[in-house]
Design a protein around this motif. Sequence first.
Motif, mmCIF file in Angstrom:
data_model
loop_
_atom_site.group_PDB
_atom_site.id
_atom_site.type_symbol
_atom_site.label_atom_id
_atom_site.label_comp_id
_atom_site.label_asym_id
_atom_site.label_seq_id
_atom_site.Cartn_x
_atom_site.Cartn_y
_atom_site.Cartn_z
ATOM 1 N N VAL A 35 0.846 -1.337 -0.184
ATOM 2 C CA VAL A 35 -0.118 -0.654 0.138
ATOM 3 C C VAL A 35 1.205 1.085 0.081
ATOM 4 C CG1 VAL A 35 -1.307 1.563 1.261
ATOM 5 C CG2 VAL A 35 -2.155 -0.914 1.257
ATOM 6 N N LEU A 36 1.841 1.454 0.724
ATOM 7 C CA LEU A 36 2.703 2.673 0.923
ATOM 8 C C LEU A 36 3.275 2.451 -0.402
ATOM 9 C CD1 LEU A 36 4.344 2.132 4.090
ATOM 10 C CD2 LEU A 36 2.374 3.161 3.846
ATOM 11 N N ASN A 37 3.812 1.754 -1.336
ATOM 12 C CA ASN A 37 4.680 1.852 -2.212
ATOM 13 C C ASN A 37 3.154 2.964 -3.675
ATOM 14 O OD1 ASN A 37 6.437 0.082 -1.412
ATOM 15 N ND2 ASN A 37 5.531 -1.866 -2.677
ATOM 16 N N LEU A 38 2.488 1.768 -3.114
ATOM 17 C CA LEU A 38 1.249 2.855 -3.564
ATOM 18 C C LEU A 38 0.319 3.832 -3.601
ATOM 19 C CD1 LEU A 38 -1.809 0.274 -4.189
ATOM 20 C CD2 LEU A 38 -0.080 0.697 -6.067
ATOM 21 N N VAL A 39 0.480 4.961 -2.544
ATOM 22 C CA VAL A 39 0.549 5.577 -2.100
ATOM 23 C C VAL A 39 2.157 6.963 -2.893
ATOM 24 C CG1 VAL A 39 0.546 7.364 -0.118
ATOM 25 C CG2 VAL A 39 -0.854 5.073 -0.109
#
Length: 457
Positions: A35-39
């Motif tokens: 998720v952090l990579n997406l954000v």
Amino acid sequence: MAINFNFAKRFAAEKILKRAINYIEKDPEENFLKVLNLVEKIASTDKHLEEIENIRKNFKTNPAIREYVKKFTDIAPSYKEGLVMNFFINSGLLGIPYQYQVAEELGVDVPWTILIDPTSACNLNCTGCWAGEYDQSDRLSLDTIDRIINEAKELGIYFIVLSGGEPTVYPELFDIFERHQDVGFMMYTNATLINDEMADRMLEVGNVSPAISLEGFEKSTDERRGSGVYKKIMEAMDRLRERGIVFGTSITVTRNNVEELFATDEFIDTLVEKGAIYGWSFHYVPIGRDPDLDLMLTPEQRAMMARRIPEIRQNKPFFLADFWNDGTFSGGCIAGGRRYFHINARGEVEPCAFVHFAVDNINDKSLREVLQNPLFKSYQKRQPFNENLMLPCPIIDNPQQLRDIVNESGAHPTHIGAETVLQGEIAAGLDKISKQWSERSKPINEQRNSGQKKEAK
């Protein structure tokens, strides 16, 4: 949920966050780093990228953060689509950069949030209430609140906080939430009116989080708020938890209850068990109804909080903010329009919920106009009020600063008795207490500065 920003990234942002929500729903702990990579793909500032990296590092090293992330599975779908989307996308990733852009155009700060009192009426009569001296008949019209929020969104402000009085007695409360589905709301509430019907309506709108006020366990809460209030609060928390509604707490810390709240883990563990995921800690400020210097924290008690609250954040799946002792993290006072300000139920525009002085009324001016008022400008040119950021507040930490601001701006008190923080016995007491804390806080400030420099390396 629609994102009302005229940005090239707005559609991608919504799509990416929905993918992120799907990831977390399947396995929050396993997929959080994905998720952090997406954000990161939609982060538009170096500050956001830095914050994402800090979250990544803390997630890897801190079990309490991983426990916190697991709570996402308990959140109702309406809140994942509403409050979470609004808070992280509209208000955070897209809103904050736009606020800074508008601030450059206006020449004054644009805040991240606005605290609005729809009404000054309340169904309780709490001892020492900070809002207790406002006229109980004051209220803002629904059209006025609607206008304020629409003008706020034009400035990139997509997170609104409601207080009072008691916001749940405001008849058109849910009209506000329904008209602004793209905004995240939080409301400070005594929770005594949150019955099954109101909880169901919160679940339906999905964009408001109650921050429930209490003073500790039953004896402490009922002594200040009235017999039976603690029991009603616990019942309200159960209703909210059962429905998957995101909620937190608001705690007024005094000389009498600070040990009960923070000396051990018992109280925080109770909140976690009841389903609360955040808490706001407010040091008692001698304003409002029957101001009492003897309720203020001693320097040693405040130092204990400065040690304990970071420990709680490190070890409990519960985010706890300490607005006064967290000055080293926020860069000092956030009020006066810097990151927030207060509109009371009469429409008077105050720098802070605790600074009851104003020069403008929102009923007579636009939001853009009141952001440029002389009271806010006087605030902002002095911020931070002290190079020791453990002394962020112009009321209890730097009282002469507030006197100078009021004198320079020509601000008037917004209720009878508000001026006691400027002169007389209360003012003299604030001078004495602030001097004591100034000396006691120096090593804490130095230690935190040293730790932050080490982290930067």
